[in-house]
Design a protein around this motif. Structure first.
Motif, PDB file in Angstrom:
ATOM      1  N   ILE A   1       0.846  -1.111   0.010  1.00  0.00           N
ATOM      2  CA  ILE A   1       0.096  -0.048   0.089  1.00  0.00           C
ATOM      3  C   ILE A   1       0.850   1.063   0.000  1.00  0.00           C
ATOM      4  O   ILE A   1       1.678   1.327   0.986  1.00  0.00           O
ATOM      5  CB  ILE A   1      -0.938  -0.171   1.136  1.00  0.00           C
ATOM      6  N   ALA A   2       0.725   2.005  -0.912  1.00  0.00           N
ATOM      7  CA  ALA A   2       1.829   3.111  -1.226  1.00  0.00           C
ATOM      8  C   ALA A   2       1.332   4.148  -2.222  1.00  0.00           C
ATOM      9  O   ALA A   2       1.925   4.798  -3.020  1.00  0.00           O
ATOM     10  CB  ALA A   2       3.028   2.601  -1.748  1.00  0.00           C
ATOM     11  N   GLY A   3       0.125   4.556  -2.075  1.00  0.00           N
ATOM     12  CA  GLY A   3      -0.571   5.413  -2.934  1.00  0.00           C
ATOM     13  C   GLY A   3      -0.330   5.001  -4.401  1.00  0.00           C
ATOM     14  O   GLY A   3      -0.043   5.981  -5.180  1.00  0.00           O
ATOM     15  N   MET A   4      -0.521   3.630  -4.419  1.00  0.00           N
ATOM     16  CA  MET A   4       0.011   3.011  -5.925  1.00  0.00           C
ATOM     17  C   MET A   4      -1.230   3.242  -6.883  1.00  0.00           C
ATOM     18  O   MET A   4      -2.221   2.860  -6.440  1.00  0.00           O
ATOM     19  CB  MET A   4       0.340   1.688  -5.635  1.00  0.00           C
ATOM     20  N   THR A   5      -0.782   3.857  -8.065  1.00  0.00           N
ATOM     21  CA  THR A   5      -1.761   4.082  -9.010  1.00  0.00           C
ATOM     22  C   THR A   5      -2.017   2.748  -9.925  1.00  0.00           C
ATOM     23  O   THR A   5      -0.943   1.865 -10.043  1.00  0.00           O
ATOM     24  CB  THR A   5      -1.310   5.031 -10.065  1.00  0.00           C
ATOM     25  N   VAL A   6      -3.274   2.123  -9.965  1.00  0.00           N
ATOM     26  CA  VAL A   6      -3.450   1.111 -10.798  1.00  0.00           C
ATOM     27  C   VAL A   6      -2.961   1.573 -12.343  1.00  0.00           C
ATOM     28  O   VAL A   6      -3.622   2.267 -12.875  1.00  0.00           O
ATOM     29  CB  VAL A   6      -5.110   0.742 -10.880  1.00  0.00           C
ATOM     30  N   THR A   7      -2.246   0.547 -13.026  1.00  0.00           N
ATOM     31  CA  THR A   7      -1.761   0.844 -14.309  1.00  0.00           C
ATOM     32  C   THR A   7      -1.907  -0.669 -15.176  1.00  0.00           C
ATOM     33  O   THR A   7      -1.887  -1.554 -14.383  1.00  0.00           O
ATOM     34  CB  THR A   7      -0.372   1.477 -14.535  1.00  0.00           C
TER      35      THR A   7
ATOM     36  N   PRO B   1      -6.923  11.697 -14.601  1.00  0.00           N
ATOM     37  CA  PRO B   1      -7.161  11.179 -13.032  1.00  0.00           C
ATOM     38  C   PRO B   1      -6.654   9.693 -12.958  1.00  0.00           C
ATOM     39  O   PRO B   1      -6.317   9.110 -13.920  1.00  0.00           O
ATOM     40  CB  PRO B   1      -8.576  11.139 -12.969  1.00  0.00           C
ATOM     41  N   GLU B   2      -6.038   9.471 -11.688  1.00  0.00           N
ATOM     42  CA  GLU B   2      -5.458   8.027 -11.513  1.00  0.00           C
ATOM     43  C   GLU B   2      -6.089   7.570 -10.265  1.00  0.00           C
ATOM     44  O   GLU B   2      -6.652   8.201  -9.392  1.00  0.00           O
ATOM     45  CB  GLU B   2      -3.774   8.130 -11.157  1.00  0.00           C
ATOM     46  N   GLN B   3      -6.046   5.963 -10.345  1.00  0.00           N
ATOM     47  CA  GLN B   3      -6.795   5.572  -9.054  1.00  0.00           C
ATOM     48  C   GLN B   3      -5.735   4.774  -8.095  1.00  0.00           C
ATOM     49  O   GLN B   3      -5.055   3.878  -8.868  1.00  0.00           O
ATOM     50  CB  GLN B   3      -8.058   4.323  -9.462  1.00  0.00           C
ATOM     51  N   TYR B   4      -5.711   4.918  -6.797  1.00  0.00           N
ATOM     52  CA  TYR B   4      -4.856   4.131  -5.798  1.00  0.00           C
ATOM     53  C   TYR B   4      -5.631   3.097  -5.419  1.00  0.00           C
ATOM     54  O   TYR B   4      -6.700   2.891  -5.112  1.00  0.00           O
ATOM     55  CB  TYR B   4      -4.759   4.851  -4.474  1.00  0.00           C
ATOM     56  N   ALA B   5      -4.887   1.927  -5.257  1.00  0.00           N
ATOM     57  CA  ALA B   5      -5.549   0.543  -4.751  1.00  0.00           C
ATOM     58  C   ALA B   5      -4.008  -0.263  -4.289  1.00  0.00           C
ATOM     59  O   ALA B   5      -2.911   0.175  -4.303  1.00  0.00           O
ATOM     60  CB  ALA B   5      -6.046  -0.190  -6.062  1.00  0.00           C
ATOM     61  N   ILE B   6      -4.603  -0.975  -3.459  1.00  0.00           N
ATOM     62  CA  ILE B   6      -3.629  -2.082  -2.806  1.00  0.00           C
ATOM     63  C   ILE B   6      -3.124  -3.034  -3.677  1.00  0.00           C
ATOM     64  O   ILE B   6      -3.889  -3.992  -4.297  1.00  0.00           O
ATOM     65  CB  ILE B   6      -4.447  -2.823  -1.532  1.00  0.00           C
ATOM     66  N   ALA B   7      -1.739  -3.164  -3.884  1.00  0.00           N
ATOM     67  CA  ALA B   7      -1.287  -4.254  -4.717  1.00  0.00           C
ATOM     68  C   ALA B   7      -1.100  -5.739  -3.868  1.00  0.00           C
ATOM     69  O   ALA B   7      -0.874  -5.680  -2.860  1.00  0.00           O
ATOM     70  CB  ALA B   7       0.195  -3.894  -5.354  1.00  0.00           C
ATOM     71  N   MET B   8      -1.656  -6.759  -4.823  1.00  0.00           N
ATOM     72  CA  MET B   8      -1.582  -8.219  -4.086  1.00  0.00           C
ATOM     73  C   MET B   8      -1.065  -8.991  -4.952  1.00  0.00           C
ATOM     74  O   MET B   8      -1.133  -8.840  -6.083  1.00  0.00           O
ATOM     75  CB  MET B   8      -3.172  -8.443  -3.699  1.00  0.00           C
TER      76      MET B   8
END
Ligand code: ARG
Length: 274
Positions: free
Chosen positions: A116-122, A232-239
């Protein structure tokens, strides 16, 4: 993850259908005849990451207000509070590991369970991790020194641009015609070089840009990237890829946290008070 071996052994011992020599390749046929399972430890829902009761979370605490190191030397911020709230809902202990942003993707599912790091979904990142539902909308901002004449996308061409390595700001800057991109491990170092005149602008996410603008008041201005046609960008949790049970549980916890008011409280505490 620490207890993984113990849990693995416990699982192996309780699996009645394993052969006496018990290799991890032994397969078990369940009621659904076409489902075979290897002896990998999982929790009751089938998640491997949650099997040991510890959720190891990677972050890069150089990104206020989402993550930063607090006065006690601990990673803190909106994302940290959010993942701890999720861990509580899931009944697991959350352990946070601070690392370089550029290492998070490849460590997810090996050194750490989730990021979790303000990570943008790409689309590109989706090839190596699965993402939770999005929890925050952001956009890149452009930080300029006082008095800069940069105002449009065209003005960014051929400029010296500072970014944090491996971020979406880095990707955007690298696509700008003629730009010379300086990549920093810490966003604040990019801002310091902007103030020192080593770069002409910094491209970074909105909320950190606003935090830096306040911190270096009178020296820099943060401009909405919409003015530069940034999307715009979307933050999400990477798993880890393929742990569907984990994704499902994290999304369910996130939905509960949104519904019960916890999420809004965290936004007020960490983001709106910044
Ligand atoms: N949202 C941007 C990205 O995903 C920047 C994230 C940086 N986060 C951090 N904790 N340093 O690339």
């Amino acid at each position: 993850m620490k207890k993984l071996l113990a849990v693995l052994l416990a699982t192996v011992m309780t699996m009645s259908l394993l052969t006496a020599c018990g290799g991890s390749k032994s397969a078990q046929t369940t009621e659904a005849a076409d489902t075979t399972e290897t002896a990998k430890a999982t929790d009751a829902t089938g998640s491997q990451a949650l099997a040991d009761g510890v959720l190891t979370v990677g972050t890069n605490a150089e990104f206020p207000p989402f993550e930063y190191v607090n006065d006690n030397g601990e990673p803190d911020g909106f994302d940290i509070a959010l993942i701890k709230a999720i861990g509580k809902k899931l009944g697991v202990t959350v352990e946070v590991e601070n690392m370089e942003f550029a290492s998070l993707l490849s460590s997810t599912g090996s050194k750490i369970d989730v990021s979790i790091a303000g990570m943008t979904v790409t689309e590109e990142r989706k090839e190596s991790v699965d993402f939770s539902d999005s929890y925050y909308e952001a956009v890149q901002y452009v930080i300029l020194p006082e008095g800069s004449e940069i105002a449009t996308a065209d003005d960014l061409k051929n400029k010296a641009i500072g970014v944090q390595l491996g971020t979406t700001g880095d990707f955007i800057a690298s696509d700008i015609e003629g730009a010379t991109v300086s990549q920093y491990n810490k966003a604040v170092d990019a801002v310091n070089d902007l103030i020192n005149g080593r770069v002409e602008c910094v491209i970074i996410d909105k909320n950190p840009a606003l935090v830096f603008e306040e911190k270096f008041e009178g020296q820099i201005t943060a401009i909405d990237g919409a003015q530069f046609a940034f999307e715009p960008e979307q933050y999400a949790i990477a798993m880890p890829k393929g742990d569907a049970a984990l994704v499902e549980q994290v999304n369910a916890a996130l939905a509960e946290i949104k519904a019960d008011g916890t999420f809004d409280k965290l936004v007020k505490t960490y983001i709106e008070e910044e």
